[in-house]
Design a protein around this motif. Structure first.
Motif, PDB file in Angstrom:
ATOM      1  N   ASN A  49       0.821  -1.209   0.000  1.00 11.04           N
ATOM      2  CA  ASN A  49       0.000   0.000   0.000  1.00 11.04           C
ATOM      3  C   ASN A  49       0.856   1.261   0.000  1.00 11.04           C
ATOM      4  O   ASN A  49       0.614   2.202   0.764  1.00 11.04           O
ATOM      5  CB  ASN A  49      -0.986   0.008   1.176  1.00 11.04           C
ATOM      6  N   SER A  50       1.889   1.242  -0.852  1.00  9.19           N
ATOM      7  CA  SER A  50       2.763   2.405  -0.979  1.00  9.19           C
ATOM      8  C   SER A  50       3.378   2.437  -2.378  1.00  9.19           C
ATOM      9  O   SER A  50       3.394   1.439  -3.089  1.00  9.19           O
ATOM     10  CB  SER A  50       3.866   2.374   0.086  1.00  9.19           C
ATOM     11  N   ILE A  51       3.868   3.607  -2.738  1.00  8.59           N
ATOM     12  CA  ILE A  51       4.524   3.766  -4.035  1.00  8.59           C
ATOM     13  C   ILE A  51       5.910   3.124  -3.954  1.00  8.59           C
ATOM     14  O   ILE A  51       6.676   3.393  -3.023  1.00  8.59           O
ATOM     15  CB  ILE A  51       4.641   5.255  -4.423  1.00  8.59           C
ATOM     16  N   ARG A  52       6.196   2.283  -4.921  1.00  7.37           N
ATOM     17  CA  ARG A  52       7.486   1.591  -4.997  1.00  7.37           C
ATOM     18  C   ARG A  52       8.103   1.810  -6.371  1.00  7.37           C
ATOM     19  O   ARG A  52       7.404   2.056  -7.348  1.00  7.37           O
ATOM     20  CB  ARG A  52       7.316   0.084  -4.775  1.00  7.37           C
ATOM     21  N   SER A  53       9.407   1.690  -6.427  1.00  9.15           N
ATOM     22  CA  SER A  53      10.142   1.818  -7.684  1.00  9.15           C
ATOM     23  C   SER A  53      10.635   0.438  -8.098  1.00  9.15           C
ATOM     24  O   SER A  53      11.168  -0.313  -7.278  1.00  9.15           O
ATOM     25  CB  SER A  53      11.328   2.765  -7.465  1.00  9.15           C
ATOM     26  N   PHE A  54      10.443   0.111  -9.375  1.00  9.73           N
ATOM     27  CA  PHE A  54      10.868  -1.181  -9.903  1.00  9.73           C
ATOM     28  C   PHE A  54      11.728  -0.959 -11.140  1.00  9.73           C
ATOM     29  O   PHE A  54      11.369  -0.173 -12.013  1.00  9.73           O
ATOM     30  CB  PHE A  54       9.650  -2.038 -10.300  1.00  9.73           C
ATOM     31  N   ASN A  55      12.848  -1.648 -11.217  1.00  5.38           N
ATOM     32  CA  ASN A  55      13.703  -1.616 -12.392  1.00  5.38           C
ATOM     33  C   ASN A  55      13.097  -2.565 -13.434  1.00  5.38           C
ATOM     34  O   ASN A  55      12.931  -3.756 -13.162  1.00  5.38           O
ATOM     35  CB  ASN A  55      15.120  -2.049 -12.015  1.00  5.38           C
ATOM     36  N   VAL A  56      12.782  -2.044 -14.604  1.00  3.58           N
ATOM     37  CA  VAL A  56      12.142  -2.845 -15.649  1.00  3.58           C
ATOM     38  C   VAL A  56      12.996  -4.060 -16.017  1.00  3.58           C
ATOM     39  O   VAL A  56      12.463  -5.130 -16.291  1.00  3.58           O
ATOM     40  CB  VAL A  56      11.853  -1.973 -16.901  1.00  3.58           C
ATOM     41  N   GLU A  57      14.299  -3.910 -15.984  1.00  2.00           N
ATOM     42  CA  GLU A  57      15.191  -5.006 -16.342  1.00  2.00           C
ATOM     43  C   GLU A  57      15.096  -6.173 -15.350  1.00  2.00           C
ATOM     44  O   GLU A  57      15.507  -7.282 -15.664  1.00  2.00           O
ATOM     45  CB  GLU A  57      16.629  -4.505 -16.438  1.00  2.00           C
ATOM     46  N   GLN A  58      14.565  -5.924 -14.160  1.00  2.00           N
ATOM     47  CA  GLN A  58      14.449  -6.972 -13.152  1.00  2.00           C
ATOM     48  C   GLN A  58      13.041  -7.561 -13.085  1.00  2.00           C
ATOM     49  O   GLN A  58      12.776  -8.428 -12.264  1.00  2.00           O
ATOM     50  CB  GLN A  58      14.889  -6.430 -11.796  1.00  2.00           C
ATOM     51  N   LEU A  59      12.155  -7.115 -13.961  1.00  2.00           N
ATOM     52  CA  LEU A  59      10.831  -7.722 -14.067  1.00  2.00           C
ATOM     53  C   LEU A  59      10.965  -9.021 -14.856  1.00  2.00           C
ATOM     54  O   LEU A  59      11.417  -9.011 -15.994  1.00  2.00           O
ATOM     55  CB  LEU A  59       9.853  -6.806 -14.798  1.00  2.00           C
ATOM     56  N   LEU A  60      10.591 -10.121 -14.258  1.00  2.00           N
ATOM     57  CA  LEU A  60      10.695 -11.404 -14.945  1.00  2.00           C
ATOM     58  C   LEU A  60       9.435 -11.715 -15.741  1.00  2.00           C
ATOM     59  O   LEU A  60       9.496 -12.357 -16.778  1.00  2.00           O
ATOM     60  CB  LEU A  60      10.964 -12.519 -13.933  1.00  2.00           C
ATOM     61  N   SER A  61       8.282 -11.261 -15.227  1.00  2.00           N
ATOM     62  CA  SER A  61       7.033 -11.448 -15.956  1.00  2.00           C
ATOM     63  C   SER A  61       5.997 -10.450 -15.464  1.00  2.00           C
ATOM     64  O   SER A  61       6.104  -9.905 -14.367  1.00  2.00           O
ATOM     65  CB  SER A  61       6.503 -12.877 -15.799  1.00  2.00           C
ATOM     66  N   ALA A  62       5.009 -10.229 -16.312  1.00  3.98           N
ATOM     67  CA  ALA A  62       3.884  -9.361 -15.964  1.00  3.98           C
ATOM     68  C   ALA A  62       2.650  -9.932 -16.635  1.00  3.98           C
ATOM     69  O   ALA A  62       2.718 -10.450 -17.747  1.00  3.98           O
ATOM     70  CB  ALA A  62       4.131  -7.936 -16.438  1.00  3.98           C
ATOM     71  N   GLY A  63       1.541  -9.846 -15.928  1.00  8.98           N
ATOM     72  CA  GLY A  63       0.303 -10.362 -16.490  1.00  8.98           C
ATOM     73  C   GLY A  63      -0.893  -9.693 -15.843  1.00  8.98           C
ATOM     74  O   GLY A  63      -0.769  -8.990 -14.841  1.00  8.98           O
ATOM     75  N   LYS A  64      -2.039  -9.945 -16.428  1.00  9.65           N
ATOM     76  CA  LYS A  64      -3.271  -9.449 -15.824  1.00  9.65           C
ATOM     77  C   LYS A  64      -3.457 -10.161 -14.497  1.00  9.65           C
ATOM     78  O   LYS A  64      -3.165 -11.345 -14.374  1.00  9.65           O
ATOM     79  CB  LYS A  64      -4.464  -9.705 -16.740  1.00  9.65           C
ATOM     80  N   THR A  65      -3.939  -9.433 -13.524  1.00  5.65           N
ATOM     81  CA  THR A  65      -4.136 -10.040 -12.210  1.00  5.65           C
ATOM     82  C   THR A  65      -5.249 -11.076 -12.271  1.00  5.65           C
ATOM     83  O   THR A  65      -6.273 -10.860 -12.893  1.00  5.65           O
ATOM     84  CB  THR A  65      -4.415  -8.965 -11.134  1.00  5.65           C
ATOM     85  N   ARG A  66      -4.987 -12.203 -11.636  1.00 10.48           N
ATOM     86  CA  ARG A  66      -5.974 -13.287 -11.612  1.00 10.48           C
ATOM     87  C   ARG A  66      -6.867 -13.188 -10.382  1.00 10.48           C
ATOM     88  O   ARG A  66      -7.868 -13.849 -10.287  1.00 10.48           O
ATOM     89  CB  ARG A  66      -5.262 -14.633 -11.639  1.00 10.48           C
ATOM     90  N   ASN A  67      -6.477 -12.358  -9.435  1.00 10.54           N
ATOM     91  CA  ASN A  67      -7.207 -12.238  -8.182  1.00 10.54           C
ATOM     92  C   ASN A  67      -8.178 -11.068  -8.270  1.00 10.54           C
ATOM     93  O   ASN A  67      -7.787  -9.917  -8.207  1.00 10.54           O
ATOM     94  CB  ASN A  67      -6.212 -12.029  -7.037  1.00 10.54           C
ATOM     95  N   LYS A  68      -9.447 -11.355  -8.406  1.00  7.73           N
ATOM     96  CA  LYS A  68     -10.468 -10.307  -8.552  1.00  7.73           C
ATOM     97  C   LYS A  68     -10.635  -9.484  -7.278  1.00  7.73           C
ATOM     98  O   LYS A  68     -11.184  -8.404  -7.312  1.00  7.73           O
ATOM     99  CB  LYS A  68     -11.816 -10.918  -8.954  1.00  7.73           C
ATOM    100  N   ASN A  69     -10.151  -9.975  -6.143  1.00  4.49           N
ATOM    101  CA  ASN A  69     -10.265  -9.220  -4.902  1.00  4.49           C
ATOM    102  C   ASN A  69      -9.517  -7.896  -4.972  1.00  4.49           C
ATOM    103  O   ASN A  69      -9.900  -6.929  -4.325  1.00  4.49           O
ATOM    104  CB  ASN A  69      -9.750 -10.036  -3.704  1.00  4.49           C
TER     105      ASN A  69
END
Length: 76
Positions: A49-69
């Motif tokens: 529940n906070s703003i975080r910084s992520f290095n794109v080169e360290q993203l291994l995968s991304a997808g649509k969230t499967r958790n509707k909650n």
């Protein structure tokens, strides 16, 4: 992956990522991308529940969230 990241930013919809930290730890996060700055993403991490910084080169995968909650928490 870039298309999904831009989609999250433009529509403020959460996506699920697998991220490798600088120390070699894997984490699974649900984020809403707020800003893209070169090779870095600024995103609202729904787990922390906070703003975080992520290095794109360290993203291994991304997808649509499967958790509707996550959608219910944001909208309600």
């Amino acid at each position: 992956m870039q298309t999904l990241i831009k989609f999250s930013m433009e529509n403020q919809i959460p996506i699920e990522i697998i991220y490798l930290s600088k120390t070699g730890l894997l984490s699974q996060r649900h984020i809403i991308v707020k800003k893209i700055e070169g090779s870095r993403l600024l995103a609202l991490c729904l787990e922390k529940n906070s703003i975080r910084s992520f290095n794109v080169e360290q993203l291994l995968s991304a997808g649509k969230t499967r958790n509707k909650n996550w959608m219910l928490r944001i909208s309600g």
